[in-house]
Motif scaffolding. Structure first.
Motif, PDB file in Angstrom:
ATOM      1  N   VAL A 322     102.026  33.935  65.224  1.00  0.00           N
ATOM      2  CA  VAL A 322     102.204  34.252  66.648  1.00  0.00           C
ATOM      3  C   VAL A 322     101.491  33.187  67.488  1.00  0.00           C
ATOM      4  O   VAL A 322     100.519  32.578  67.030  1.00  0.00           O
ATOM      5  CB  VAL A 322     101.623  35.642  67.009  1.00  0.00           C
ATOM      6  CG1 VAL A 322     102.456  36.755  66.419  1.00  0.00           C
ATOM      7  CG2 VAL A 322     100.163  35.752  66.606  1.00  0.00           C
ATOM      8  N   PRO A 323     101.974  32.981  68.724  1.00  0.00           N
ATOM      9  CA  PRO A 323     101.211  32.137  69.643  1.00  0.00           C
ATOM     10  C   PRO A 323      99.947  32.866  70.065  1.00  0.00           C
ATOM     11  O   PRO A 323      99.878  34.104  70.017  1.00  0.00           O
ATOM     12  CB  PRO A 323     102.166  31.937  70.821  1.00  0.00           C
ATOM     13  CG  PRO A 323     103.075  33.117  70.772  1.00  0.00           C
ATOM     14  CD  PRO A 323     103.219  33.480  69.328  1.00  0.00           C
ATOM     15  N   MET A 324      98.929  32.136  70.461  1.00  0.00           N
ATOM     16  CA  MET A 324      97.674  32.751  70.879  1.00  0.00           C
ATOM     17  C   MET A 324      96.998  31.852  71.908  1.00  0.00           C
ATOM     18  O   MET A 324      97.426  30.727  72.174  1.00  0.00           O
ATOM     19  CB  MET A 324      96.767  33.012  69.671  1.00  0.00           C
ATOM     20  CG  MET A 324      96.358  31.796  68.874  1.00  0.00           C
ATOM     21  SD  MET A 324      94.897  30.951  69.543  1.00  0.00           S
ATOM     22  CE  MET A 324      94.727  29.555  68.426  1.00  0.00           C
ATOM     23  N   LEU A 325      95.904  32.370  72.467  1.00  0.00           N
ATOM     24  CA  LEU A 325      95.078  31.614  73.402  1.00  0.00           C
ATOM     25  C   LEU A 325      93.662  31.537  72.832  1.00  0.00           C
ATOM     26  O   LEU A 325      93.225  32.436  72.121  1.00  0.00           O
ATOM     27  CB  LEU A 325      95.046  32.295  74.771  1.00  0.00           C
ATOM     28  CG  LEU A 325      96.400  32.517  75.446  1.00  0.00           C
ATOM     29  CD1 LEU A 325      96.224  33.326  76.736  1.00  0.00           C
ATOM     30  CD2 LEU A 325      97.086  31.188  75.744  1.00  0.00           C
ATOM     31  N   TRP A 326      92.956  30.469  73.157  1.00  0.00           N
ATOM     32  CA  TRP A 326      91.563  30.360  72.717  1.00  0.00           C
ATOM     33  C   TRP A 326      90.680  29.920  73.883  1.00  0.00           C
ATOM     34  O   TRP A 326      91.135  29.268  74.820  1.00  0.00           O
ATOM     35  CB  TRP A 326      91.435  29.408  71.519  1.00  0.00           C
ATOM     36  CG  TRP A 326      91.765  27.965  71.796  1.00  0.00           C
ATOM     37  CD1 TRP A 326      92.996  27.382  71.729  1.00  0.00           C
ATOM     38  CD2 TRP A 326      90.838  26.945  72.176  1.00  0.00           C
ATOM     39  NE1 TRP A 326      92.907  26.051  72.054  1.00  0.00           N
ATOM     40  CE2 TRP A 326      91.593  25.746  72.317  1.00  0.00           C
ATOM     41  CE3 TRP A 326      89.479  26.904  72.406  1.00  0.00           C
ATOM     42  CZ2 TRP A 326      91.007  24.536  72.685  1.00  0.00           C
ATOM     43  CZ3 TRP A 326      88.886  25.694  72.772  1.00  0.00           C
ATOM     44  CH2 TRP A 326      89.649  24.531  72.904  1.00  0.00           C
ATOM     45  N   TYR A 327      89.415  30.308  73.793  1.00  0.00           N
ATOM     46  CA  TYR A 327      88.484  30.107  74.893  1.00  0.00           C
ATOM     47  C   TYR A 327      87.108  29.704  74.357  1.00  0.00           C
ATOM     48  O   TYR A 327      86.801  29.875  73.174  1.00  0.00           O
ATOM     49  CB  TYR A 327      88.307  31.396  75.708  1.00  0.00           C
ATOM     50  CG  TYR A 327      89.587  31.954  76.276  1.00  0.00           C
ATOM     51  CD1 TYR A 327      90.012  31.618  77.555  1.00  0.00           C
ATOM     52  CD2 TYR A 327      90.371  32.835  75.532  1.00  0.00           C
ATOM     53  CE1 TYR A 327      91.187  32.138  78.080  1.00  0.00           C
ATOM     54  CE2 TYR A 327      91.548  33.359  76.051  1.00  0.00           C
ATOM     55  CZ  TYR A 327      91.953  33.004  77.319  1.00  0.00           C
ATOM     56  OH  TYR A 327      93.113  33.524  77.838  1.00  0.00           O
ATOM     57  N   CYS A 328      86.294  29.207  75.250  1.00  0.00           N
ATOM     58  CA  CYS A 328      84.894  28.917  74.953  1.00  0.00           C
ATOM     59  C   CYS A 328      84.134  29.016  76.277  1.00  0.00           C
ATOM     60  O   CYS A 328      84.476  28.329  77.242  1.00  0.00           O
ATOM     61  CB  CYS A 328      84.747  27.532  74.337  1.00  0.00           C
ATOM     62  SG  CYS A 328      83.051  27.078  73.967  1.00  0.00           S
ATOM     63  N   ASP A 329      83.135  29.883  76.333  1.00  0.00           N
ATOM     64  CA  ASP A 329      82.465  30.185  77.608  1.00  0.00           C
ATOM     65  C   ASP A 329      81.317  29.243  77.955  1.00  0.00           C
ATOM     66  O   ASP A 329      80.695  29.397  79.003  1.00  0.00           O
ATOM     67  CB  ASP A 329      81.933  31.623  77.590  1.00  0.00           C
ATOM     68  CG  ASP A 329      83.055  32.644  77.655  1.00  0.00           C
ATOM     69  OD1 ASP A 329      84.184  32.262  78.033  1.00  0.00           O
ATOM     70  OD2 ASP A 329      82.806  33.823  77.331  1.00  0.00           O
ATOM     71  N   GLY A 330      81.009  28.283  77.109  1.00  0.00           N
ATOM     72  CA  GLY A 330      79.921  27.356  77.415  1.00  0.00           C
ATOM     73  C   GLY A 330      79.590  26.500  76.212  1.00  0.00           C
ATOM     74  O   GLY A 330      80.064  26.742  75.096  1.00  0.00           O
TER      75      GLY A 330
END
Length: 376
Positions: A322-330
């Motif tokens: 599946v497509p997904m999103l990724w993040y990093c808060d700092g």
């Protein structure tokens, strides 16, 4: 005459009185007992407390924070990272399949290397081969609060590691140091010396302690990963084979993950062959496959990444993608992942392969008999 009549009257009266008087009949006295219902005191049970089973606290469940695998004791060891030689002429790896997370990326020019992360590296006998540090590695270990073991590096890279306050050390020794060794048999087989250096997991922890580095993890550290027993994505597309072509400038490199149903994992392929461990001959297999489309730049000759910017990509498990999103808060926070709808992305319990692919790198997936050109 009158005298005679009087006498007769007197006699009659006397006789009548005698006839009327009777002696009382003697009878046994009868005891009279009042007829009453038998009296019983009301029986009242003494008040009792409601009986309850003794409450037993459920046994605590401990898990590896990077894999979700249940373990017997809390994982308190700090994450250790080892820089991995990933060139064709350095294959096979040692100990990469035992990593909790293995990340692959360009580090400079056309050179692609790996970074292996371990939550309990002391259990791994040999890891490598080990190469020098790079700016990309410095950035990643900062996000995971990891100790990094490497085979030296340029002054630019090592100065940056020092300026960032990273715990890092060089394991490049000619002989067995206890925390590293040269596989001389491998060298006799034709491998260059830089493809013969390996780390010893248990020795790395001991050496870090000798150097005064912290080797325990902050118990409040959250790696932002969520796990379920079966991470196969709902409504995912068939992805029994997945190929990502790392592309930057004129540099290209293919990595293919092929789902092995008997293992329930994806097996790593590159350079036209399956990757196996050089000591155990076991396939390098991963429960989860993640492709992070990442904004890549340059600092001198070295690649860098804007991880805080986040991005999109793909997640695969159980043969579906599946497509997904990724993040990093700092800069000191780990990567985390969501569905395209913003819900936390559940990984399958187990280890993970992560491709840090420059934006625009082609990704192709499908069934094992995927017709040429199908995919994305």
């Amino acid at each position: 005459m009158k005298r005679i009549v009087a006498l007769l009257l007197a006699f009659v009266m006397l006789f009548g009185m005698t006839a009327c008087h009777k002696e009382p009949v003697a009878t046994e006295p009868t005891a009279t007992v009042a007829a009453t219902e038998p009296t019983t005191e009301p029986t009242t049970e003494p008040p009792t407390e409601p009986t309850t089973e003794p409450t037993t606290e459920p046994a605590p469940v401990y898990t590896n924070p990077l894999t979700g695998v249940v373990v017997e004791e809390p994982v308190e060891t700090r994450v250790f990272a080892v820089t991995i030689n990933n060139l064709r002429e350095a294959m096979p790896h040692y100990g990469v399949a035992e990593a909790d997370i293995f990340m692959e990326m360009f580090v400079n020019g056309s050179i692609i290397r790996g970074l292996a992360l371990y939550s309990n590296i002391a259990n791994v006998y040999a890891i490598g081969s080990v190469r020098s540090d790079r700016l990309m590695f410095n950035d990643i270990v900062q996000h995971y609060d990891a100790v990094i073991a490497h085979a030296g590096g340029s002054s630019q890279v090592l100065n940056e590691a020092n300026n960032l306050g990273l715990d890092h050390f060089n394991i490049d020794t000619w002989d067995d140091s206890g925390y590293s060794f040269r596989d001389k048999d491998r060298n006799r087989q034709g491998y260059t010396w830089d493809a013969c250096l390996f780390a010893r997991g248990e020795g790395l922890v001991a050496h870090a302690q000798e150097l005064g580095m912290r080797v325990t993890q902050d118990p409040e550290k959250d790696y932002r990963l969520t796990f379920v027993e079966d991470g196969t994505p709902v409504a995912g597309e068939v992805a029994e084979t997945i190929t990502v072509t790392f592309s930057y400038g004129g540099s290209r490199k293919d990595s293919t993950m092929i789902y092995d149903e008997s293992l329930g994992k994806y097996v790593y392929h590159q350079y036209g062959k399956m990757m196996t461990d050089g000591m155990t001959n076991a396939p390098e297999a991963f429960e989860n496959v993640v492709i992070m489309n990442t904004q890549i730049g340059k600092n001198g000759i070295y690649h860098t990444a804007d991880f805080v910017a986040g991005g999109d990509g793909y997640y695969a498990c159980g043969g579906l993608l599946v497509p997904m999103l990724w993040y990093c808060d700092g800069e000191n926070e780990p990567f985390y992942f969501t569905t395209v709808d913003g819900e936390p992305l559940n990984f399958g319990v187990g280890n993970s392969y992560i491709a840090i692919a420059p934006i625009g790198s082609p990704v192709v997936w499908g069934a094992l008999d995927l017709p040429e050109g199908e995919g994305q």
